[in-house]
Design an enzyme around this catalytic site. Sequence first.
Site, PDB file in Angstrom:
ATOM      1  N   MET A 124       0.794  -1.221   0.000  1.00 47.24           N
ATOM      2  CA  MET A 124       0.000   0.000   0.000  1.00 47.24           C
ATOM      3  C   MET A 124       0.835   1.285   0.000  1.00 47.24           C
ATOM      4  O   MET A 124       0.286   2.376  -0.113  1.00 47.24           O
ATOM      5  CB  MET A 124      -0.957   0.003   1.196  1.00 47.24           C
ATOM      6  CG  MET A 124      -2.056  -1.027   1.073  1.00 47.24           C
ATOM      7  SD  MET A 124      -3.006  -0.808  -0.436  1.00 47.24           S
ATOM      8  CE  MET A 124      -3.751  -2.430  -0.616  1.00 47.24           C
ATOM      9  N   ASN A 150      -7.915  -1.590   6.857  1.00 46.13           N
ATOM     10  CA  ASN A 150      -7.321  -1.967   8.140  1.00 46.13           C
ATOM     11  C   ASN A 150      -5.796  -1.870   8.163  1.00 46.13           C
ATOM     12  O   ASN A 150      -5.198  -1.870   9.238  1.00 46.13           O
ATOM     13  CB  ASN A 150      -7.742  -3.413   8.458  1.00 46.13           C
ATOM     14  CG  ASN A 150      -7.034  -3.979   9.661  1.00 46.13           C
ATOM     15  OD1 ASN A 150      -7.276  -3.579  10.794  1.00 46.13           O
ATOM     16  ND2 ASN A 150      -6.121  -4.915   9.429  1.00 46.13           N
ATOM     17  N   ILE A 152      -1.925  -0.730   8.190  1.00 44.14           N
ATOM     18  CA  ILE A 152      -1.157   0.401   8.721  1.00 44.14           C
ATOM     19  C   ILE A 152       0.324   0.107   8.575  1.00 44.14           C
ATOM     20  O   ILE A 152       0.739  -1.041   8.423  1.00 44.14           O
ATOM     21  CB  ILE A 152      -1.449   0.694  10.212  1.00 44.14           C
ATOM     22  CG1 ILE A 152      -1.052  -0.508  11.070  1.00 44.14           C
ATOM     23  CG2 ILE A 152      -2.872   1.132  10.440  1.00 44.14           C
ATOM     24  CD1 ILE A 152      -0.970  -0.196  12.556  1.00 44.14           C
ATOM     25  N   SER A 204      -8.034   4.784  15.502  1.00 46.98           N
ATOM     26  CA  SER A 204      -7.650   4.437  16.869  1.00 46.98           C
ATOM     27  C   SER A 204      -7.891   5.633  17.773  1.00 46.98           C
ATOM     28  O   SER A 204      -8.260   6.725  17.311  1.00 46.98           O
ATOM     29  CB  SER A 204      -6.178   4.015  16.940  1.00 46.98           C
ATOM     30  OG  SER A 204      -5.341   5.148  16.871  1.00 46.98           O
ATOM     31  N   TYR A 217       2.025   9.141  13.488  1.00 43.12           N
ATOM     32  CA  TYR A 217       0.953   8.141  13.419  1.00 43.12           C
ATOM     33  C   TYR A 217      -0.381   8.771  13.796  1.00 43.12           C
ATOM     34  O   TYR A 217      -1.398   8.562  13.121  1.00 43.12           O
ATOM     35  CB  TYR A 217       1.291   6.984  14.353  1.00 43.12           C
ATOM     36  CG  TYR A 217       0.217   5.923  14.458  1.00 43.12           C
ATOM     37  CD1 TYR A 217       0.088   4.942  13.480  1.00 43.12           C
ATOM     38  CD2 TYR A 217      -0.658   5.895  15.544  1.00 43.12           C
ATOM     39  CE1 TYR A 217      -0.891   3.964  13.575  1.00 43.12           C
ATOM     40  CE2 TYR A 217      -1.636   4.924  15.643  1.00 43.12           C
ATOM     41  CZ  TYR A 217      -1.754   3.973  14.663  1.00 43.12           C
ATOM     42  OH  TYR A 217      -2.724   3.010  14.762  1.00 43.12           O
ATOM     43  N   SER A 220      -1.840  10.923  11.038  1.00 36.23           N
ATOM     44  CA  SER A 220      -2.461  10.168   9.943  1.00 36.23           C
ATOM     45  C   SER A 220      -3.852   9.684  10.327  1.00 36.23           C
ATOM     46  O   SER A 220      -4.755   9.619   9.480  1.00 36.23           O
ATOM     47  CB  SER A 220      -1.569   8.987   9.547  1.00 36.23           C
ATOM     48  OG  SER A 220      -1.523   7.995  10.555  1.00 36.23           O
ATOM     49  N   LYS A 221      -4.056   9.354  11.604  1.00 43.12           N
ATOM     50  CA  LYS A 221      -5.369   8.900  12.055  1.00 43.12           C
ATOM     51  C   LYS A 221      -6.356  10.071  12.149  1.00 43.12           C
ATOM     52  O   LYS A 221      -7.545   9.924  11.852  1.00 43.12           O
ATOM     53  CB  LYS A 221      -5.243   8.197  13.408  1.00 43.12           C
ATOM     54  CG  LYS A 221      -4.485   6.875  13.354  1.00 43.12           C
ATOM     55  CD  LYS A 221      -5.164   5.874  12.413  1.00 43.12           C
ATOM     56  CE  LYS A 221      -4.505   4.518  12.423  1.00 43.12           C
ATOM     57  NZ  LYS A 221      -5.150   3.562  11.507  1.00 43.12           N
TER      58      LYS A 221
END
Length: 329
Positions: A124, A150, A152, A204, A217, A220-221
């Site tokens: 990806m 899903n 990561i 998350s 991280y 990005s979420k």
Amino acid sequence: MTETFKNSCVLSPSFESPNPAKVPRLQTPRWLAAMWKKVLAILLGVIVGYWLIDDFNPDVVQGKRVLITGASAGIGEQMAYHFARMGASVIVTARREQRLQEVVARCRELGDKSAIFDYISADMSNLTDTDRVINEVRSRLGGLDYLVLNHIISAPLGLWVGSTENLTHLDRLFDVNFKAYVHLTSHALPLLSQSNGHIIVMSSLSGKIAQPFTIAYSASKFALNGFFSGLRQELKMKNSDISITLCVIGFVGTENAVRELENFHQDFLLKSVPPEDPSEAALAVIKGGATGVRELHFPYFSMKIVTLLRDIVPQTVEMFFRQVYQLNS
């Protein structure tokens, strides 16, 4: 005359300050207080019951066509097994081909003999793979009912110092954790429109509350939350029946998550926050996606409470996370 008037004003009882102790207090009637207690109890019962009563029917998944990214391990792998048990056809994708073969073999053991189980090896971080994956799904399944995003790439825990390494890793994180989600969704929208399908986005708690040592991280979420919340609005404006479920997931005991914390010596966090079971998390996600829940929290109460407190006492919540994540020398 003037002096006499002043004295009379001072001595007159009518000009004395009233004694606060003698002023009768306004009290809420007992019947009204009792009524409000009952109302609050009923509301609390309704809220708790709504979230605890499981009205999910696995039959709604039977025969559906599912694509799960990042399905070679962890929650993605467990979702593949649950979907297979429920009678769905499942295609899984990730980078590790051998692991994907093992997951597909297990799905065939658990699933319906008439269902299709297959895999697509893809990276990806190469965004052209997203179009190839959706084309393969169209060819092999003939359509798509569930797009489960899903996958990561995790970031090594550490302080942000603005280094070249930090910036390079930020770019890669956004390619895999955000842009690939957007590209896959964009390519899959025509198929999902035909089936009135479901998009399940794995985010998350880091996408709701920024946490130390995981800045890139977490960013990005947060981006996922912004994009898919906006896309949900636009789909509703077009009267589309595609549902989007954003999953706010807490600490789940996947191999990668535990290893990252151990490598960064987060012993206090590992001892104080018990990890959730990946299989239970996977099942909760499927239930939420199948019923079109707007936002799913797992585990529900702890994630919901923390996200509510974020807006009420943000500094306290931030202090809590600073205490949980120890700054190691």
